[in-house]
Design a protein around this motif. Structure first.
Motif, PDB file in Angstrom:
ATOM      1  N   HIS A  61       0.834  -1.197   0.000  1.00 43.30           N
ATOM      2  CA  HIS A  61       0.000   0.000   0.000  1.00 43.30           C
ATOM      3  C   HIS A  61       0.874   1.255   0.000  1.00 43.30           C
ATOM      4  O   HIS A  61       2.003   1.226   0.512  1.00 43.30           O
ATOM      5  CB  HIS A  61      -0.913   0.031   1.233  1.00 43.30           C
ATOM      6  CG  HIS A  61      -1.937  -1.055   1.245  1.00 43.30           C
ATOM      7  ND1 HIS A  61      -2.935  -1.158   0.298  1.00 43.30           N
ATOM      8  CD2 HIS A  61      -2.118  -2.103   2.100  1.00 43.30           C
ATOM      9  CE1 HIS A  61      -3.686  -2.208   0.565  1.00 43.30           C
ATOM     10  NE2 HIS A  61      -3.215  -2.800   1.641  1.00 43.30           N
ATOM     11  N   PRO A  62       0.357   2.364  -0.539  1.00 45.81           N
ATOM     12  CA  PRO A  62       1.095   3.644  -0.450  1.00 45.81           C
ATOM     13  C   PRO A  62       1.268   4.088   0.999  1.00 45.81           C
ATOM     14  O   PRO A  62       0.783   3.437   1.937  1.00 45.81           O
ATOM     15  CB  PRO A  62       0.199   4.613  -1.241  1.00 45.81           C
ATOM     16  CG  PRO A  62      -0.675   3.754  -2.093  1.00 45.81           C
ATOM     17  CD  PRO A  62      -0.882   2.486  -1.315  1.00 45.81           C
ATOM     18  N   THR A 175      -5.906   8.314  -3.150  1.00 46.66           N
ATOM     19  CA  THR A 175      -5.178   7.224  -3.803  1.00 46.66           C
ATOM     20  C   THR A 175      -3.885   6.919  -3.066  1.00 46.66           C
ATOM     21  O   THR A 175      -3.421   5.775  -3.049  1.00 46.66           O
ATOM     22  CB  THR A 175      -4.881   7.588  -5.266  1.00 46.66           C
ATOM     23  OG1 THR A 175      -6.107   7.971  -5.904  1.00 46.66           O
ATOM     24  CG2 THR A 175      -4.282   6.419  -6.021  1.00 46.66           C
ATOM     25  N   ALA A 176      -3.304   7.935  -2.426  1.00 44.99           N
ATOM     26  CA  ALA A 176      -2.081   7.745  -1.649  1.00 44.99           C
ATOM     27  C   ALA A 176      -2.341   6.998  -0.348  1.00 44.99           C
ATOM     28  O   ALA A 176      -1.392   6.588   0.334  1.00 44.99           O
ATOM     29  CB  ALA A 176      -1.433   9.092  -1.354  1.00 44.99           C
ATOM     30  N   LYS A 178      -4.907   4.444  -0.388  1.00 45.23           N
ATOM     31  CA  LYS A 178      -5.209   3.114  -0.901  1.00 45.23           C
ATOM     32  C   LYS A 178      -5.562   3.237  -2.380  1.00 45.23           C
ATOM     33  O   LYS A 178      -6.312   4.138  -2.770  1.00 45.23           O
ATOM     34  CB  LYS A 178      -6.372   2.501  -0.112  1.00 45.23           C
ATOM     35  CG  LYS A 178      -6.340   0.997  -0.025  1.00 45.23           C
ATOM     36  CD  LYS A 178      -7.349   0.473   0.976  1.00 45.23           C
ATOM     37  CE  LYS A 178      -7.215  -1.045   1.072  1.00 45.23           C
ATOM     38  NZ  LYS A 178      -8.211  -1.624   1.992  1.00 45.23           N
ATOM     39  N   TRP A 179      -5.056   2.347  -3.185  1.00 46.54           N
ATOM     40  CA  TRP A 179      -5.271   2.423  -4.626  1.00 46.54           C
ATOM     41  C   TRP A 179      -6.732   2.263  -5.030  1.00 46.54           C
ATOM     42  O   TRP A 179      -7.107   2.604  -6.144  1.00 46.54           O
ATOM     43  CB  TRP A 179      -4.428   1.355  -5.317  1.00 46.54           C
ATOM     44  CG  TRP A 179      -3.018   1.774  -5.555  1.00 46.54           C
ATOM     45  CD1 TRP A 179      -2.407   2.933  -5.119  1.00 46.54           C
ATOM     46  CD2 TRP A 179      -2.024   1.056  -6.288  1.00 46.54           C
ATOM     47  NE1 TRP A 179      -1.102   2.973  -5.529  1.00 46.54           N
ATOM     48  CE2 TRP A 179      -0.829   1.834  -6.247  1.00 46.54           C
ATOM     49  CE3 TRP A 179      -2.006  -0.152  -6.962  1.00 46.54           C
ATOM     50  CZ2 TRP A 179       0.344   1.426  -6.865  1.00 46.54           C
ATOM     51  CZ3 TRP A 179      -0.830  -0.566  -7.577  1.00 46.54           C
ATOM     52  CH2 TRP A 179       0.328   0.209  -7.538  1.00 46.54           C
ATOM     53  N   ALA A 182      -8.258   5.205  -6.791  1.00 48.03           N
ATOM     54  CA  ALA A 182      -7.810   5.661  -8.107  1.00 48.03           C
ATOM     55  C   ALA A 182      -8.940   5.753  -9.139  1.00 48.03           C
ATOM     56  O   ALA A 182      -8.984   6.719  -9.923  1.00 48.03           O
ATOM     57  CB  ALA A 182      -6.692   4.758  -8.619  1.00 48.03           C
ATOM     58  N   TYR A 223      -0.270  12.627  -5.150  1.00 53.81           N
ATOM     59  CA  TYR A 223       0.048  11.232  -4.843  1.00 53.81           C
ATOM     60  C   TYR A 223       1.560  11.044  -4.707  1.00 53.81           C
ATOM     61  O   TYR A 223       2.049  10.460  -3.731  1.00 53.81           O
ATOM     62  CB  TYR A 223      -0.510  10.336  -5.945  1.00 53.81           C
ATOM     63  CG  TYR A 223      -0.088   8.889  -5.842  1.00 53.81           C
ATOM     64  CD1 TYR A 223      -0.750   8.013  -4.991  1.00 53.81           C
ATOM     65  CD2 TYR A 223       0.976   8.396  -6.595  1.00 53.81           C
ATOM     66  CE1 TYR A 223      -0.355   6.681  -4.884  1.00 53.81           C
ATOM     67  CE2 TYR A 223       1.371   7.073  -6.497  1.00 53.81           C
ATOM     68  CZ  TYR A 223       0.702   6.216  -5.648  1.00 53.81           C
ATOM     69  OH  TYR A 223       1.100   4.911  -5.541  1.00 53.81           O
ATOM     70  N   GLN A 247       6.103   1.519  -7.659  1.00 57.48           N
ATOM     71  CA  GLN A 247       4.676   1.371  -7.952  1.00 57.48           C
ATOM     72  C   GLN A 247       4.401  -0.008  -8.556  1.00 57.48           C
ATOM     73  O   GLN A 247       3.391  -0.649  -8.237  1.00 57.48           O
ATOM     74  CB  GLN A 247       4.195   2.467  -8.909  1.00 57.48           C
ATOM     75  CG  GLN A 247       4.579   3.886  -8.522  1.00 57.48           C
ATOM     76  CD  GLN A 247       4.161   4.269  -7.126  1.00 57.48           C
ATOM     77  OE1 GLN A 247       2.995   4.140  -6.758  1.00 57.48           O
ATOM     78  NE2 GLN A 247       5.122   4.737  -6.327  1.00 57.48           N
ATOM     79  N   TYR A 251       1.963  -2.984  -7.167  1.00 55.55           N
ATOM     80  CA  TYR A 251       0.955  -3.652  -7.996  1.00 55.55           C
ATOM     81  C   TYR A 251       1.126  -5.164  -7.934  1.00 55.55           C
ATOM     82  O   TYR A 251       0.136  -5.903  -7.821  1.00 55.55           O
ATOM     83  CB  TYR A 251       1.057  -3.171  -9.444  1.00 55.55           C
ATOM     84  CG  TYR A 251       0.053  -3.831 -10.356  1.00 55.55           C
ATOM     85  CD1 TYR A 251      -1.267  -3.375 -10.411  1.00 55.55           C
ATOM     86  CD2 TYR A 251       0.415  -4.907 -11.155  1.00 55.55           C
ATOM     87  CE1 TYR A 251      -2.196  -3.983 -11.235  1.00 55.55           C
ATOM     88  CE2 TYR A 251      -0.513  -5.529 -11.986  1.00 55.55           C
ATOM     89  CZ  TYR A 251      -1.814  -5.067 -12.026  1.00 55.55           C
ATOM     90  OH  TYR A 251      -2.735  -5.677 -12.844  1.00 55.55           O
ATOM     91  N   GLN A 254      -0.204  -6.303  -4.690  1.00 55.78           N
ATOM     92  CA  GLN A 254      -1.663  -6.171  -4.632  1.00 55.78           C
ATOM     93  C   GLN A 254      -2.369  -7.298  -5.384  1.00 55.78           C
ATOM     94  O   GLN A 254      -3.471  -7.693  -5.018  1.00 55.78           O
ATOM     95  CB  GLN A 254      -2.091  -4.823  -5.232  1.00 55.78           C
ATOM     96  CG  GLN A 254      -1.832  -3.633  -4.348  1.00 55.78           C
ATOM     97  CD  GLN A 254      -2.881  -3.470  -3.268  1.00 55.78           C
ATOM     98  OE1 GLN A 254      -4.002  -3.942  -3.392  1.00 55.78           O
ATOM     99  NE2 GLN A 254      -2.516  -2.812  -2.197  1.00 55.78           N
TER     100      GLN A 254
END
Length: 414
Positions: A61-62, A175-176, A178-179, A182, A223, A247, A251, A254
């Motif tokens: 996560h970000p 988004t920063a 949790k994606w 987005a 972000y 990033q 992904y 995730q």
């Protein structure tokens, strides 16, 4: 307008009242339980590590949500209040943001008050406002962004683009956290184009090219800037060259295939409230306690009827409020059918569950001439259910290990 709401005729006064009331509701006994609950076991240790600027952890996560938890620890100490304080504040932002968005959309106090009350009484909002998880912060930024975009449409001159810029930045911050936020950047752009096409007078002076450019650039920059703390880690600090590859790493994490989980559920079951999650059910702090992430049945099931009513209202009138109320829920829920997750959990439905309150408020406002007091009766029903389920939402002392059976209405409820 109902005369009983006349004292709240000034939106800023009503918004302040809802902010204070919701923070008091969410914050009451928030330090109980005093132990880590559910996914706090991931995010609180990550926040501690971030506060010390040690190294990258919880890299799926970000950073922003964990940084907010770290700020709570820095302010209040490494304890339950420190872990959860900003979650309660985020829950209050959701309530105030919903109030503001509906007031700006409809220009009437009654539906805004109904929406805010139903948001406060929705179990998902209450539970997520009392736990140190990322979803609450993400939701607060998204709802605040919606209010800013609606405010922008009512502005003039430089107010329009400044408010649009604020909403764009907020979506980047969401988004920063949790994606899952987005897609709302795309939703904002699509909503702008559709509403601007329907009525060019909206967002005066803000052309589609400028609006979409601000939305894309501001959200991406906001972000990216939230990764600043990672550049100062003691071990393996982030660099500009590694920012984009990082990033890709997120992904990959995730979308990895995960083993089956007791509380996993399919996305299509979430609107039906079929598979809630025990965040806690064990003896702690001297008593048997439970925290069940469950949607308020009146809002979860009644909200689906309201979404259908809003779709019907839009087909009949082409009013923007109907399109927004129905579209937010439909888009916010449907996107989960496309997100490449190997496992699904009910808390993924948190953001769409918030939009049910807006759909209910808009639907009741549409039918207020025929069903004059239905909104009041519905809020009362939601409040009764909130009081009934409160013991297993707020971790109050229970009579024993088998006490949970009192609240288990459906077979799939654990």
């Amino acid at each position: 307008m109902n005369r009983r709401l006349a004292p709240l005729s000034r939106p800023i006064n009503a918004a302040t009242a809802f902010g204070a009331a919701s923070l008091a509701l969410f914050g009451f006994r928030i330090a109980t339980p005093s132990t880590l609950v559910f996914d706090e076991v991931h995010y609180v240790p990550a926040a501690r590590t971030m506060l010390a600027l040690e190294r990258a952890v919880n890299t799926e996560h970000p950073l922003l949500g964990k940084a907010i938890i770290a700020a709570g620890i820095a302010l209040f100490g490494d304890n339950a209040l420190g872990w959860r304080f900003f979650s309660a504040l985020a829950g209050s932002v959701v309530v105030v943001g919903v109030f503001a968005a509906i007031w700006l959309m409809l220009g009437r106090m009654r539906p805004a008050v109904v929406a805010a009350l139903l948001t406060m009484l929705n179990f998902t909002v209450f539970v997520q406002a009392r736990i140190a998880m990322l979803d609450g912060f993400m939701a607060a930024f998204v709802v605040a962004a919606l209010a800013c975009f609606a405010w922008s449409a009512r502005g003039s001159g430089a107010q329009v683009w400044r408010r649009w810029l604020a909403g764009s930045i907020l979506l980047g911050l969401a988004t920063a956290c949790k994606w899952a936020a987005a897609p709302y950047v795309a939703f904002a752009g699509i909503g702008y184009l559709a509403l601007k096409w329907q009525r060019p007078a909206r967002w005066p002076g803000l052309s589609p090219l400028v609006a979409l450019s601000i939305l894309g650039i501001a959200s991406i920059l906001a972000y990216a800037l939230t990764f600043a703390p990672a550049f100062f880690y003691v071990r393996d600090p982030l660099t500009l060259a590694a920012l984009v590859p990082f990033q890709a790493r997120m992904y990959a994490e995730q979308t990895q295939i995960l083993p089956a989980h007791t509380y996993q559920s399919s996305w299509w079951t979430w609107p039906l409230d079929l598979r809630p999650i025990w965040y806690l059910y064990e003896p702690v702090d001297g008593a048997q306690r439970g925290i069940l992430l469950l949607g308020n049945p009146a809002i979860m099931w009644g909200g689906l009827v309201a979404v259908a009513a809003c779709v019907a209202g839009w087909l009949r009138t082409r009013a923007a409020a109907f399109a927004l109320a129905a579209g937010l829920w439909i888009a916010g829920f449907a996107v989960w059918a496309a997100i490449p997750k190997s496992l699904g959990f009910y808390y993924y439905y948190y953001l769409p569950s918030i939009w049910l309150s807006t759909a209910l408020a808009v639907a009741f406002d549409w039918g207020r001439d025929r069903f004059r007091y239905w909104d009041e009766a519905f809020v009362l029903l939601a409040a009764v259910l909130f009081v009934h389920f409160y013991p297993i939402l707020a971790a109050t002392p229970l009579s024993g290990p088998g006490a949970f059976r009192k609240w288990m209405w459906l077979k799939g409820w654990p």
